[in-house]
Design an enzyme around this catalytic site. Structure first.
Site, PDB file in Angstrom:
ATOM      1  N   ASP A  14      11.357  61.322  29.907  1.00 27.49           N
ATOM      2  CA  ASP A  14      12.410  60.449  30.436  1.00 27.49           C
ATOM      3  C   ASP A  14      13.079  59.767  29.247  1.00 27.49           C
ATOM      4  O   ASP A  14      12.582  59.843  28.113  1.00 27.49           O
ATOM      5  CB  ASP A  14      11.791  59.391  31.360  1.00 27.49           C
ATOM      6  CG  ASP A  14      12.827  58.413  31.905  1.00 27.49           C
ATOM      7  OD1 ASP A  14      13.891  58.877  32.356  1.00 27.49           O
ATOM      8  OD2 ASP A  14      12.596  57.192  31.872  1.00 27.49           O
ATOM      9  N   SER A  15      14.166  59.059  29.517  1.00 26.51           N
ATOM     10  CA  SER A  15      14.838  58.318  28.448  1.00 26.51           C
ATOM     11  C   SER A  15      13.989  57.150  27.965  1.00 26.51           C
ATOM     12  O   SER A  15      14.215  56.629  26.882  1.00 26.51           O
ATOM     13  CB  SER A  15      16.175  57.782  28.955  1.00 26.51           C
ATOM     14  OG  SER A  15      15.942  56.917  30.048  1.00 26.51           O
ATOM     15  N   TYR A  46      20.253  56.572  29.000  1.00 26.12           N
ATOM     16  CA  TYR A  46      21.036  57.813  29.042  1.00 26.12           C
ATOM     17  C   TYR A  46      22.266  57.646  29.951  1.00 26.12           C
ATOM     18  O   TYR A  46      23.278  58.311  29.769  1.00 26.12           O
ATOM     19  CB  TYR A  46      20.199  58.959  29.629  1.00 26.12           C
ATOM     20  CG  TYR A  46      19.236  59.641  28.681  1.00 26.12           C
ATOM     21  CD1 TYR A  46      18.987  59.159  27.413  1.00 26.12           C
ATOM     22  CD2 TYR A  46      18.578  60.799  29.093  1.00 26.12           C
ATOM     23  CE1 TYR A  46      18.094  59.806  26.570  1.00 26.12           C
ATOM     24  CE2 TYR A  46      17.686  61.459  28.272  1.00 26.12           C
ATOM     25  CZ  TYR A  46      17.451  60.956  26.997  1.00 26.12           C
ATOM     26  OH  TYR A  46      16.573  61.607  26.177  1.00 26.12           O
ATOM     27  N   GLY A  47      22.092  56.795  30.953  1.00 25.05           N
ATOM     28  CA  GLY A  47      23.079  56.722  32.046  1.00 25.05           C
ATOM     29  C   GLY A  47      24.497  56.419  31.628  1.00 25.05           C
ATOM     30  O   GLY A  47      25.436  56.759  32.343  1.00 25.05           O
ATOM     31  N   CYS A  77      13.585  62.466  34.713  1.00 27.93           N
ATOM     32  CA  CYS A  77      14.763  61.632  34.492  1.00 27.93           C
ATOM     33  C   CYS A  77      15.866  62.223  35.344  1.00 27.93           C
ATOM     34  O   CYS A  77      16.201  63.408  35.214  1.00 27.93           O
ATOM     35  CB  CYS A  77      15.147  61.673  33.019  1.00 27.93           C
ATOM     36  SG  CYS A  77      16.686  60.820  32.662  1.00 27.93           S
ATOM     37  N   ASN A  78      16.414  61.417  36.230  1.00 28.94           N
ATOM     38  CA  ASN A  78      17.477  61.912  37.113  1.00 28.94           C
ATOM     39  C   ASN A  78      18.722  62.282  36.321  1.00 28.94           C
ATOM     40  O   ASN A  78      19.401  63.254  36.634  1.00 28.94           O
ATOM     41  CB  ASN A  78      17.855  60.831  38.127  1.00 28.94           C
ATOM     42  CG  ASN A  78      16.773  60.620  39.153  1.00 28.94           C
ATOM     43  OD1 ASN A  78      16.829  61.172  40.236  1.00 28.94           O
ATOM     44  ND2 ASN A  78      15.767  59.836  38.824  1.00 28.94           N
ATOM     45  N   THR A  79      19.010  61.486  35.289  1.00 27.29           N
ATOM     46  CA  THR A  79      20.223  61.719  34.513  1.00 27.29           C
ATOM     47  C   THR A  79      20.138  63.069  33.794  1.00 27.29           C
ATOM     48  O   THR A  79      21.070  63.873  33.829  1.00 27.29           O
ATOM     49  CB  THR A  79      20.432  60.550  33.519  1.00 27.29           C
ATOM     50  OG1 THR A  79      20.269  59.321  34.226  1.00 27.29           O
ATOM     51  CG2 THR A  79      21.779  60.593  32.886  1.00 27.29           C
ATOM     52  N   GLU A 156      13.450  47.948  31.624  1.00 24.89           N
ATOM     53  CA  GLU A 156      12.937  48.112  30.259  1.00 24.89           C
ATOM     54  C   GLU A 156      12.558  46.747  29.649  1.00 24.89           C
ATOM     55  O   GLU A 156      11.725  46.677  28.754  1.00 24.89           O
ATOM     56  CB  GLU A 156      13.958  48.832  29.368  1.00 24.89           C
ATOM     57  CG  GLU A 156      14.239  50.272  29.772  1.00 24.89           C
ATOM     58  CD  GLU A 156      13.265  51.299  29.160  1.00 24.89           C
ATOM     59  OE1 GLU A 156      12.795  51.098  28.043  1.00 24.89           O
ATOM     60  OE2 GLU A 156      12.986  52.317  29.838  1.00 24.89           O
ATOM     61  N   CYS A 188      16.875  57.158  40.145  1.00 23.75           N
ATOM     62  CA  CYS A 188      16.600  56.906  38.733  1.00 23.75           C
ATOM     63  C   CYS A 188      15.128  56.538  38.685  1.00 23.75           C
ATOM     64  O   CYS A 188      14.666  55.707  39.487  1.00 23.75           O
ATOM     65  CB  CYS A 188      17.468  55.758  38.218  1.00 23.75           C
ATOM     66  SG  CYS A 188      17.001  55.214  36.554  1.00 23.75           S
ATOM     67  N   THR A 189      14.403  57.144  37.771  1.00 25.81           N
ATOM     68  CA  THR A 189      12.940  56.943  37.784  1.00 25.81           C
ATOM     69  C   THR A 189      12.536  55.533  37.346  1.00 25.81           C
ATOM     70  O   THR A 189      11.376  55.160  37.479  1.00 25.81           O
ATOM     71  CB  THR A 189      12.244  58.007  36.909  1.00 25.81           C
ATOM     72  OG1 THR A 189      12.918  58.077  35.643  1.00 25.81           O
ATOM     73  CG2 THR A 189      12.279  59.348  37.571  1.00 25.81           C
ATOM     74  N   HIS A 190      13.492  54.738  36.852  1.00 25.98           N
ATOM     75  CA  HIS A 190      13.173  53.334  36.546  1.00 25.98           C
ATOM     76  C   HIS A 190      13.111  52.484  37.825  1.00 25.98           C
ATOM     77  O   HIS A 190      12.472  51.442  37.827  1.00 25.98           O
ATOM     78  CB  HIS A 190      14.249  52.728  35.640  1.00 25.98           C
ATOM     79  CG  HIS A 190      14.147  53.111  34.192  1.00 25.98           C
ATOM     80  ND1 HIS A 190      14.440  54.375  33.738  1.00 25.98           N
ATOM     81  CD2 HIS A 190      13.786  52.380  33.105  1.00 25.98           C
ATOM     82  CE1 HIS A 190      14.280  54.400  32.417  1.00 25.98           C
ATOM     83  NE2 HIS A 190      13.878  53.212  32.018  1.00 25.98           N
TER      84      HIS A 190
HETATM   85  N1  DGL Z   1      15.189  56.938  34.203  1.00 19.02           N
HETATM   86  C1  DGL Z   1      16.323  57.717  34.001  1.00 19.02           C
HETATM   87  C2  DGL Z   1      16.862  58.352  35.235  1.00 19.02           C
HETATM   88  O1  DGL Z   1      16.072  58.686  36.070  1.00 19.02           O
HETATM   89  C3  DGL Z   1      17.317  57.337  32.978  1.00 19.02           C
HETATM   90  C4  DGL Z   1      17.844  55.970  32.949  1.00 19.02           C
HETATM   91  C5  DGL Z   1      18.728  55.783  31.739  1.00 19.02           C
HETATM   92  O2  DGL Z   1      18.244  56.029  30.638  1.00 19.02           O
HETATM   93  O3  DGL Z   1      19.900  55.392  31.899  1.00 19.02           O
HETATM   94  O4  DGL Z   1      18.040  58.578  35.384  1.00 19.02           O
END
Ligand code: DGL
Length: 270
Positions: A14-15, A46-47, A77-79, A156, A188-190
């Site tokens: 993931d990011s 990443y988003g 990571c979804n992105t 984060e 988003c996995t966060h």
């Molecule tokens: N956790 C990530 C996702 O699922 C990335 C979030 C990010 O870095 O912007 O998209």
């Protein structure tokens, strides 16, 4: 896929810290599997990056993990899943799974009226990947999406509850409330770390779909079908890498995983 070894680890990336929700679900479902996690803390979030940058970072990490001899790659990571999955799959000689399809499937299974909300990073929402995945499974589903760029830095930073995330959530989720969605994909996995705050900002009956569980089930199915499950009864190893500030990653990851000892190795890319 010939020549893959059952005892090899599963790679997860993931990011940053978000993919740990997927790692946790994998470890719970398959304690015997070894897991290598990579958090790209040098490039998070990443988003808000361009599709080209996201694809480059993701491919570099995929290559690094492949070099560690993994038998399966989970793009947690979804992105990255939305923007880089085809490129990663084309380059990899191992099976690769992302989080979007499992999340879309989970949402449709949970939804009563087919009114689905999707929240994610700017890049994920802009890509339209969720709308496409949902519509491929149910043509007449009604999808309302919202980008929530402030959620990742809040997670984060360890700000998972309280006034600030609650106010941000109310603002971001207002269009989903207006659209009267019955199910919301945490795209988003966060976001699972903000679950309580998100649930409070929505109608109590709205179901929240955390794609981590769905993704772990998909990983188990893929490994089983390929005859690549590790022998039951053994205890898998865990290995962690961060591309920057490994100590900070370690401190927050401990809080997220609730585990005592772990060592995070630094691995930067040029
Ligand atoms: N956790 C990530 C996702 O699922 C990335 C979030 C990010 O870095 O912007 O998209």
């Amino acid at each position: 896929m010939a020549g893959l070894n059952k005892n090899a680890p599963i790679g997860v990336f993931d990011s940053g810290l978000g993919g740990l929700t997927v790692l946790k679900a994998l470890a719970r479902l398959m304690p015997e599997e070894s897991l290598i996690y990579f958090g790209d803390t040098a490039h998070v979030p990443y988003g808000s990056k361009s599709p080209e940058a996201i694809a480059r970072f993701s491919s570099e990490i995929a290559e690094f993990l492949a070099g560690r001899g993994i038998k399966l790659l989970v793009v947690a990571c979804n992105t990255s899943s939305a923007l880089a999955l085809p490129a990663i799959r084309a380059a990899a000689r191992i099976p690769v799974i992302g989080v979007i399809e499992p999340g879309a499937r989970g949402a449709l299974a949970a939804s009563r009226g087919g009114r689905i909300g999707v929240i994610g990073t700017e890049a994920t929402v802009k890509s339209g990947a969720y709308v496409e995945a949902i519509k491929a499974l149910k043509k007449d589903a009604r999808v309302t999406s919202a980008a929530c760029p402030l959620f990742v830095p809040l997670v984060e930073e360890g700000w998972w509850s309280g006034e600030v995330p609650s106010a941000v959530a109310r603002r971001y989720l207002a269009p989903l409330k207006r659209a009267r969605v019955d199910t919301v994909i945490l795209g988003c996995t966060h976001y699972p770390y903000l679950k309580r705050v998100l649930a409070e900002a929505l109608d109590a009956r709205v179901r929240l779909i955390d794609s981590a569980e769905e993704t772990a089930r998909e990983a188990e199915r893929v490994l089983r079908e390929l005859g690549l499950r590790a022998p039951i009864g053994r205890r898998g190893r865990r290995e962690f890498y961060a591309s920057d500030a490994p100590k900070r990653f370690q401190r927050l990851a401990r809080r997220m995983l609730g585990s005592g000892t772990m060592r995070v190795k630094a691995r930067a890319f040029e």
